[in-house]
Design an enzyme around this catalytic site. Structure first.
Site, PDB file in Angstrom:
ATOM      1  N   CYS A 178       0.691  -1.044  -0.048  1.00  0.00           N
ATOM      2  CA  CYS A 178      -0.513   0.130   0.189  1.00  0.00           C
ATOM      3  C   CYS A 178       1.164   1.191  -0.198  1.00  0.00           C
ATOM      4  O   CYS A 178       0.693   2.387  -0.944  1.00  0.00           O
ATOM      5  CB  CYS A 178      -1.319  -0.008   1.211  1.00  0.00           C
ATOM      6  SG  CYS A 178      -2.208  -1.334   0.855  1.00  0.00           S
ATOM      7  N   CYS A 203      -4.564  12.337  10.073  1.00  0.00           N
ATOM      8  CA  CYS A 203      -2.799  12.502  10.328  1.00  0.00           C
ATOM      9  C   CYS A 203      -2.209  13.645   9.368  1.00  0.00           C
ATOM     10  O   CYS A 203      -2.321  13.885   7.926  1.00  0.00           O
ATOM     11  CB  CYS A 203      -1.804  11.407  10.134  1.00  0.00           C
ATOM     12  SG  CYS A 203      -0.486  11.224  11.054  1.00  0.00           S
ATOM     13  N   CYS A 264      22.415  34.044 -20.299  1.00  0.00           N
ATOM     14  CA  CYS A 264      22.668  32.719 -19.932  1.00  0.00           C
ATOM     15  C   CYS A 264      24.181  31.885 -20.514  1.00  0.00           C
ATOM     16  O   CYS A 264      24.174  32.541 -21.534  1.00  0.00           O
ATOM     17  CB  CYS A 264      21.326  31.535 -20.492  1.00  0.00           C
ATOM     18  SG  CYS A 264      22.018  29.811 -19.207  1.00  0.00           S
ATOM     19  N   CYS A 284       9.106  46.435 -19.017  1.00  0.00           N
ATOM     20  CA  CYS A 284       7.941  44.762 -18.981  1.00  0.00           C
ATOM     21  C   CYS A 284       7.104  44.190 -19.656  1.00  0.00           C
ATOM     22  O   CYS A 284       6.305  43.763 -19.994  1.00  0.00           O
ATOM     23  CB  CYS A 284       8.681  44.063 -17.709  1.00  0.00           C
ATOM     24  SG  CYS A 284      10.228  43.489 -17.222  1.00  0.00           S
ATOM     25  N   CYS A 324     -15.420  46.201 -59.746  1.00  0.00           N
ATOM     26  CA  CYS A 324     -17.033  46.099 -60.008  1.00  0.00           C
ATOM     27  C   CYS A 324     -17.487  46.621 -58.149  1.00  0.00           C
ATOM     28  O   CYS A 324     -16.700  45.498 -57.088  1.00  0.00           O
ATOM     29  CB  CYS A 324     -17.269  45.586 -60.911  1.00  0.00           C
ATOM     30  SG  CYS A 324     -19.295  45.815 -60.812  1.00  0.00           S
ATOM     31  N   CYS A 329     -23.177  37.499 -52.868  1.00  0.00           N
ATOM     32  CA  CYS A 329     -22.423  36.755 -51.532  1.00  0.00           C
ATOM     33  C   CYS A 329     -22.365  35.214 -51.738  1.00  0.00           C
ATOM     34  O   CYS A 329     -22.904  34.873 -53.119  1.00  0.00           O
ATOM     35  CB  CYS A 329     -23.518  37.136 -49.981  1.00  0.00           C
ATOM     36  SG  CYS A 329     -22.892  36.018 -48.689  1.00  0.00           S
ATOM     37  N   CYS A 338     -25.186  45.574 -54.057  1.00  0.00           N
ATOM     38  CA  CYS A 338     -24.018  47.340 -53.882  1.00  0.00           C
ATOM     39  C   CYS A 338     -22.528  47.176 -52.465  1.00  0.00           C
ATOM     40  O   CYS A 338     -23.748  47.507 -51.487  1.00  0.00           O
ATOM     41  CB  CYS A 338     -24.636  48.456 -53.771  1.00  0.00           C
ATOM     42  SG  CYS A 338     -23.357  50.191 -54.444  1.00  0.00           S
ATOM     43  N   CYS A 341     -23.268  51.258 -50.892  1.00  0.00           N
ATOM     44  CA  CYS A 341     -24.990  51.383 -50.715  1.00  0.00           C
ATOM     45  C   CYS A 341     -25.337  50.110 -49.474  1.00  0.00           C
ATOM     46  O   CYS A 341     -26.465  50.582 -48.525  1.00  0.00           O
ATOM     47  CB  CYS A 341     -24.793  51.958 -50.888  1.00  0.00           C
ATOM     48  SG  CYS A 341     -26.272  51.402 -52.007  1.00  0.00           S
ATOM     49  N   CYS A 358     -21.956  55.184 -57.139  1.00  0.00           N
ATOM     50  CA  CYS A 358     -23.556  54.865 -56.660  1.00  0.00           C
ATOM     51  C   CYS A 358     -23.594  56.258 -56.402  1.00  0.00           C
ATOM     52  O   CYS A 358     -23.110  56.805 -55.183  1.00  0.00           O
ATOM     53  CB  CYS A 358     -23.503  53.538 -55.929  1.00  0.00           C
ATOM     54  SG  CYS A 358     -24.679  53.457 -54.755  1.00  0.00           S
TER      55      CYS A 358
END
Length: 603
Positions: A178, A203, A264, A284, A324, A329, A338, A341, A358
């Site tokens: 154990c 303990c 180092c 820092c 253009c 989408c 457009c 706009c 536009c």
């Protein structure tokens, strides 16, 4: 500036390696007069001794491995693993001897108080009983079962002879199986095994190193000792591990000594305070903000805001990649609109300006409909462009530094030996080449972080920004001249088949450029660490000087202005033989020269 013995002449520059320190030299010119306009003729002589010295690569080190100056070596000490182990053992022995306790108990005690012997002494002698209970070093066992022949293990509940069970100071007995499982599980869980307590839940008795050595496997014992060794550094306020990959060295720093940059033994330079790459003269806090900004998603959002618009239907951001104004989408939305706009394209045609204009947008813009969106998009675009400007230069100097360090390594391992044979000179006399490359690497690092400094310098402080850009520009120009000389001109001598007659002239030039570049960067570093305070004092002096000039002009024409000030400076910088010292790099030039032969600054 005065042209006394502290002025370098061309021959003196050739013996750069004989200098004691990069920051030794002449005194600050006390006679410099303020001009009517702001004067950027910065004094390149060294400042008073109380100013912290900048730890550029020293010229007087024999090995040149760690690249630290004498000043830096007083600030920190490089510790190998065996050095850390030795210090840890010595501390344990001292505490064990002074407090008359076992080495295992001394180790537990030191571990609890972060390996600080002064804290151990203070706490122990103020209340020994309280410390013993808190740490788990018990004087008397809690349970006494010495007379029992058979005892039940408190974990597996099997009966064992008393001699086959073990306990720590508390007296709670458990079988070896154990204990081994308990210790092994704790060690595999990590450094928490260093504070291991008795398996009995009620303990507080500590499990010492002696129990680990008796029951743990060789692999687990090695892990435990590794955790114990690392805790000596990681719990200390004065020692930190080098963050370089694969390096097992630690750095002990003298807290409160000023400069945090350390080098180092593995040649990696880092800031001891924040353990990031060495970043002096930038503090820092600025470095932390800059690193966070480079890795944050905020700049991605700024780019999206500055270069795209949301689809009016599905709201996904769309980037315009053709001339253009007709936008479509991506599927499954496929909404046509457009770009200007954001209206449906079905409402557009020849009457609205065709494919490349536009008029509906122009009319709405005049009415102020798109003011907020356009202003927000313009601000995002300006912010992104400004950040990109500084980041590109920061990254460019980082890559240039890495290339310079690679060239330095190649020079040390390959080219230096070949050059020594071709020029018939021992490698010890070619040390000026290594020093030049070390200086290039260090200056590239400093220059890189000045762009982070410039990014966070407030735009409204115009005088400081101009002064900063002036110093940065001079330093960068000097560095480029040095880099070109060390990278390109040196290769002509390395690739030559026989000794060159003008090699000594090249030695003088390269050593001189190294010294001049160091001058530029030490003043840049000093100015940034002082918060560009010279701007405020110089501005105040200019105002006072302007009032005096105005007063004298009212009495007589031709008061002292720029011309007379420069003449006065030129007179002070000329010696008895007519040779003159450059105002910028302090190199002494011949009487007939009209420009400095080192930095090309006009007389």
């Amino acid at each position: 500036m005065e042209s006394d013995d502290d002025m370098h002449d061309a021959n003196d520059v050739a013996s750069v390696e004989e200098e004691d320190d990069y920051y030794s030299g002449g005194e600050e010119d006390e006679d410099m007069e303020a001009e009517e306009d702001y004067d950027y003729n910065y004094d390149y002589a060294d400042e008073d001794d109380e100013i912290d010295e900048y730890d550029f690569i020293t010229n007087d080190s024999d090995d040149g491995d760690d690249g630290t100056t004498r000043h830096s070596q007083k600030n920190y000490t490089i510790l190998k693993e065996e050095d850390v182990q030795q210090r840890q053992d010595e501390d344990i022995t001292r505490i064990s001897t002074v407090l008359s306790i076992s080495r295992e108990a001394a180790c537990i005690l030191l571990r609890r108080y972060n390996w600080s012997m002064s804290n151990v002494h203070e706490e122990w002698f103020s209340d020994e009983d309280r410390v013993r209970n808190a740490v788990g070093i018990l004087e008397m066992p809690v349970v006494n079962l010495f007379n029992a022949k058979e005892v039940t293990c408190g974990i597996c509940f099997e009966n064992f002879f008393r001699d086959n069970l073990r306990s720590v100071a508390c007296g709670h007995l458990f079988c070896d199986t154990c204990w081994k499982a308990y210790i092994s599980t704790s060690i595999h869980d990590g450094p928490g095994c260093l504070t291991l307590r008795c398996p009995d839940l009620s303990c507080v008795a500590a499990v010492g190193q002696d129990m680990i050595d008796k029951l743990a496997t060789d692999e687990d014992k090695e892990k435990y000792h590794r955790y114990l060794l690392r805790s000596y550094v990681e719990d200390s306020r004065k020692i930190k591990w080098c963050p370089a990959p694969g390096c097992d060295s630690a750095v002990e720093y003298v807290v409160g000594s000023g400069n945090y940059d350390v080098n180092c033994s593995c040649s990696y330079g880092f800031c001891w305070n924040c353990t990031e790459e060495a970043h002096r003269p930038v503090d820092c806090e600025t470095v932390a903000k800059w690193i966070l900004k480079n890795s944050a998603e905020s700049e991605n959002m700024n780019w999206i805001l500055a270069n795209s618009k949301p689809c009016p239907k599905c709201k996904r951001p769309i980037e315009k990649n053709q001339g253009c104004m007709h936008m479509t989408c991506t599927p499954p939305c496929k909404f046509e609109f457009c770009w200007l706009c954001l209206g449906a394209w079905s409402d557009h045609g020849e009457r609205t300006g065709g494919f490349y204009a536009c008029n509906r947008y122009e009319a709405a813009k005049q009415e102020g409909v798109y003011d907020d969106d356009e202003r927000r998009r313009e601000m995002a675009k300006n912010s992104l462009e400004r950040y990109t400007h500084y980041y590109e230069r920061w990254a460019s100097n980082q890559s240039s530094r890495q290339k310079a360090l690679a060239d330095l390594q190649q020079m040390q391992s390959i080219h230096l030996e070949k050059l020594s044979e071709v020029q018939s000179q021992p490698e010890s006399q070619l040390k000026f080449i290594i020093e030049a490359w070390q200086q290039i690497g260090e200056c590239r690092r400093v220059l890189k972080w000045t762009y982070a400094y410039g990014y966070y310098l407030p735009e409204k402080e115009h005088a400081k920004r101009q002064f900063f850009e002036y110093l940065q520009g001079d330093a960068e120009a000097g560095l480029e001249r040095l880099h070109q000389c060390a990278e390109k001109e040196l290769m002509n001598y390395i690739n030559s088949d026989r000794a060159s007659k003008d090699f000594n002239d090249f030695r003088t030039k390269l050593a001189g450029l190294t010294s001049v570049t160091r001058n530029y960067f030490e003043n840049l570093v000093r100015a940034l660490e002082n918060g560009l305070s010279d701007v405020d004092s110089q501005t105040l002096g200019n105002k006072t000087s302007s009032k005096n000039v105005a007063g004298s002009s009212s009495k007589a024409k031709g008061g002292r202005g720029k011309g007379s000030s420069k003449t006065s400076t030129s007179t002070r910088n000329t010696d008895d033989s007519g040779n003159w010292a450059c105002d910028q790099c302090t190199i002494l030039n011949t009487r007939s020269a009209t420009t400095c032969h080192m930095c090309h600054h006009s007389r």
